[in-house]
Design a protein around this motif. Structure first.
Motif, PDB file in Angstrom:
ATOM      1  N   MET A   1       7.941  50.460  25.247  1.00 18.49           N
ATOM      2  CA  MET A   1       7.838  49.252  26.022  1.00 18.49           C
ATOM      3  C   MET A   1       8.202  49.375  27.439  1.00 18.49           C
ATOM      4  O   MET A   1       9.371  49.933  27.878  1.00 18.49           O
ATOM      5  N   ILE A   2       7.356  49.081  28.155  1.00 14.09           N
ATOM      6  CA  ILE A   2       7.421  49.164  29.990  1.00 14.09           C
ATOM      7  C   ILE A   2       8.541  47.944  30.472  1.00 14.09           C
ATOM      8  O   ILE A   2       8.186  46.775  30.256  1.00 14.09           O
ATOM      9  N   GLN A   3       9.492  48.547  30.937  1.00  9.52           N
ATOM     10  CA  GLN A   3      10.516  47.426  31.628  1.00  9.52           C
ATOM     11  C   GLN A   3      10.012  46.840  32.864  1.00  9.52           C
ATOM     12  O   GLN A   3       9.453  47.627  33.741  1.00  9.52           O
ATOM     13  N   LYS A   4      10.174  45.645  33.091  1.00  8.32           N
ATOM     14  CA  LYS A   4       9.956  45.072  34.505  1.00  8.32           C
ATOM     15  C   LYS A   4      10.614  45.519  35.582  1.00  8.32           C
ATOM     16  O   LYS A   4      12.051  45.662  35.199  1.00  8.32           O
ATOM     17  N   LEU A   5      10.134  45.772  36.589  1.00 10.51           N
ATOM     18  CA  LEU A   5      11.265  45.881  37.881  1.00 10.51           C
ATOM     19  C   LEU A   5      11.650  44.707  38.293  1.00 10.51           C
ATOM     20  O   LEU A   5      13.009  44.619  38.365  1.00 10.51           O
ATOM     21  N   PHE A   6      10.955  43.857  38.514  1.00 14.91           N
ATOM     22  CA  PHE A   6      11.573  42.531  39.160  1.00 14.91           C
ATOM     23  C   PHE A   6      12.179  41.568  38.088  1.00 14.91           C
ATOM     24  O   PHE A   6      11.617  40.438  37.797  1.00 14.91           O
ATOM     25  N   THR A   7      13.017  42.025  37.319  1.00 10.39           N
ATOM     26  CA  THR A   7      13.797  41.149  36.462  1.00 10.39           C
ATOM     27  C   THR A   7      14.617  40.003  37.060  1.00 10.39           C
ATOM     28  O   THR A   7      14.872  40.069  38.442  1.00 10.39           O
ATOM     29  N   LYS A   8      15.271  39.070  36.454  1.00  8.80           N
ATOM     30  CA  LYS A   8      15.815  38.088  36.935  1.00  8.80           C
ATOM     31  C   LYS A   8      17.127  38.726  37.918  1.00  8.80           C
ATOM     32  O   LYS A   8      17.239  38.091  38.758  1.00  8.80           O
ATOM     33  N   ASN A   9      17.969  39.452  37.087  1.00 11.21           N
ATOM     34  CA  ASN A   9      18.917  40.068  37.707  1.00 11.21           C
ATOM     35  C   ASN A   9      18.699  40.819  39.024  1.00 11.21           C
ATOM     36  O   ASN A   9      19.413  40.810  40.134  1.00 11.21           O
ATOM     37  N   PHE A  10      17.723  41.676  38.866  1.00  9.72           N
ATOM     38  CA  PHE A  10      17.313  42.322  40.184  1.00  9.72           C
ATOM     39  C   PHE A  10      16.846  41.486  41.285  1.00  9.72           C
ATOM     40  O   PHE A  10      17.060  41.687  42.632  1.00  9.72           O
ATOM     41  N   VAL A  11      15.991  40.411  40.951  1.00  2.00           N
ATOM     42  CA  VAL A  11      15.646  39.656  41.991  1.00  2.00           C
ATOM     43  C   VAL A  11      16.557  38.776  42.717  1.00  2.00           C
ATOM     44  O   VAL A  11      16.939  38.446  44.107  1.00  2.00           O
ATOM     45  N   LEU A  12      17.607  38.319  41.714  1.00  2.00           N
ATOM     46  CA  LEU A  12      18.930  37.750  42.425  1.00  2.00           C
ATOM     47  C   LEU A  12      19.712  38.553  43.188  1.00  2.00           C
ATOM     48  O   LEU A  12      20.167  38.360  44.410  1.00  2.00           O
TER      49      LEU A  12
END
Length: 415
Positions: A1-12
């Motif tokens: 499974m490919i992990q998203k770069l712009f997760t909620k934590n990272f965007v914040l």
């Protein structure tokens, strides 16, 4: 499974970094302009800034220990909230009679907070992201910092000219409180580490264990820190000291040319960050040595330009093009170097290791500026005697590091 770069934590985290850096840049610009107006001396403010870096250098290892021992989200929220409160208090009590001492105190306080915030933020990235996304994440953080550095001084200058010092300070207070608000919604896993003995015993134990990890268990990290520091020594000397000296003093060009050069280098830094994100899956690790070598390759033409009988504008163009190439190369190398260190360091040590990275960089930069300031003054009529040997040394360092990258990192990180 490919992990998203712009997760909620990272965007914040990115939004928080954007507002925090913007607040920092407009604040320091306004303070510098105010001190210059009051004292008429650039030396005084430079001295204040230099003194204010000392707490960061001394306290960064403690910041790394705290980042590994406490909840990183809570540390970031507390530090940005305290920064906002500190700036607000200084703004309320600032007057012409107490300007210099109170501004000096504020800069020292900000330096203390920075010693704890920088390793915490850097330790959060490998907690939020995994694999190649760590490098992409570091590239995004670097892009945000570069954009803030490019935009904030211009807007801060306009605000200061129109409204004066205190409105700009209030704006920076708002930025810090907004940052703390963003960070409140970050969710990070946290497992409390067991401590043996009191606070001093824990600090000593953590310090010794992290130093042993770098010096004996992971020599590759130690060598990477050395290469990063060495590259910063050259780059800071050439860009921070050499660029204004060559443009203003040797070529005799006005401030507009120097301002254009600084803006162009900021854009080059952004391009380097974008390139690092794009090359994450394509750049083989041992080719980082090529990036180090290219730094020297970009420095040599500047020296040759002063050796050859070409016009002032031609020399200026060669300086800008070469330094842009240099800035792109160091941006890519720095992002990959930090990411590799983060990937190789376990979570319970990463705050301390990133603190050492920050401390070493902070120590090396002023040394490079002092050394190259002396060299440029000593060879003012023959600056090619400074630039060409520097380029050759950088090339030798880069070529010598090729075996290191191939043997120490390639096996683990190549897919």
């Amino acid at each position: 499974m490919i992990q998203k770069l712009f997760t909620k934590n990272f965007v914040l985290l990115i939004l928080g970094q954007l507002t925090s850096l913007f607040g920092n840049f407009i604040l320091k610009l306004a303070l510098s302009m105010y001190v210059l107006e009051v004292t008429g001396s650039a030396t005084i403010f430079a001295g204040i800034l230099s003194a204010a870096t000392i707490p960061t250098i001394i306290l960064s290892p403690l910041g790394g220990i705290l980042a590994d021992r406490a909840n990183r989200r809570n540390i970031m929220v507390a530090l940005d909230a305290l920064t906002g409160v500190s700036v607000l208090c200084v703004t309320l009590f600032l007057s012409e009679s107490n300007a210099l001492p109170i501004i000096s105190a504020l800069l020292i306080i900000l330096s203390v907070f920075g010693a704890f915030e920088t390793p915490t933020v850097q330790a959060c990235i490998p907690t939020m992201l995994q694999g190649d996304n760590i490098m992409k994440g570091n590239a995004v953080v670097n892009q945000v910092a570069s954009l803030s550095y490019l935009v904030a001084p211009m807007l801060g200058g306009v605000l200061y000219a129109m409204l004066g010092l205190k409105p700009v300070m209030y704006a920076s207070v708002g930025c810090f409180f907004i940052t703390a608000l963003f960070e409140c919604f970050i969710k990070l896993s946290y497992e409390r580490q067991k401590s043996k003995g009191g606070v001093l015993s824990t600090i000593k134990q953590d310090f010794l264990s992290s130093m042993q990890y770098i010096s004996k268990e992971q020599i590759s990290i130690r060598n990477m820190l050395f290469l990063t520091a060495l590259s910063r020594f050259f780059i800071m000397g050439i860009t921070i000291v050499g660029l204004p000296y060559m443009v203003r003093t040797i070529l005799g060009l006005n401030a507009k040319y120097y301002g254009a050069a600084e803006s162009t280098l900021a854009i080059a830094t952004i391009l380097g960050s974008i390139a690092a994100g794009l090359f994450t899956e394509k750049l083989e690790i041992h080719k980082l040595a090529v990036l180090l070598t290219s730094m020297g390759v970009f420095i040599v033409p500047i020296g040759l330009a002063f050796l050859c009988p070409c016009g002032t504008i031609i020399k200026y163009i060669i300086i800008i093009v070469s330094l842009c190439g240099l800035q792109i190369a160091i941006s890519i190398f720095s992002i990959f170097a930090v990411s590799l260190i983060q990937q190789r360091t376990p979570n319970h040590l990463i705050g301390k290791v990133m603190a050492y990275t920050s401390t070493i960089t902070l120590c090396v930069q002023p040394i490079g500026q002092i050394v190259y300031g002396f060299l440029f003054d000593s060879f003012s009529n023959k600056v090619y005697l400074v630039l060409i040997p520097t380029g050759i040394i950088a090339c030798v360092v880069g070529l010598s590091s090729m075996r290191f990258f191939k043997n120490q990192f390639q096996r683990q990180y190549l897919p």
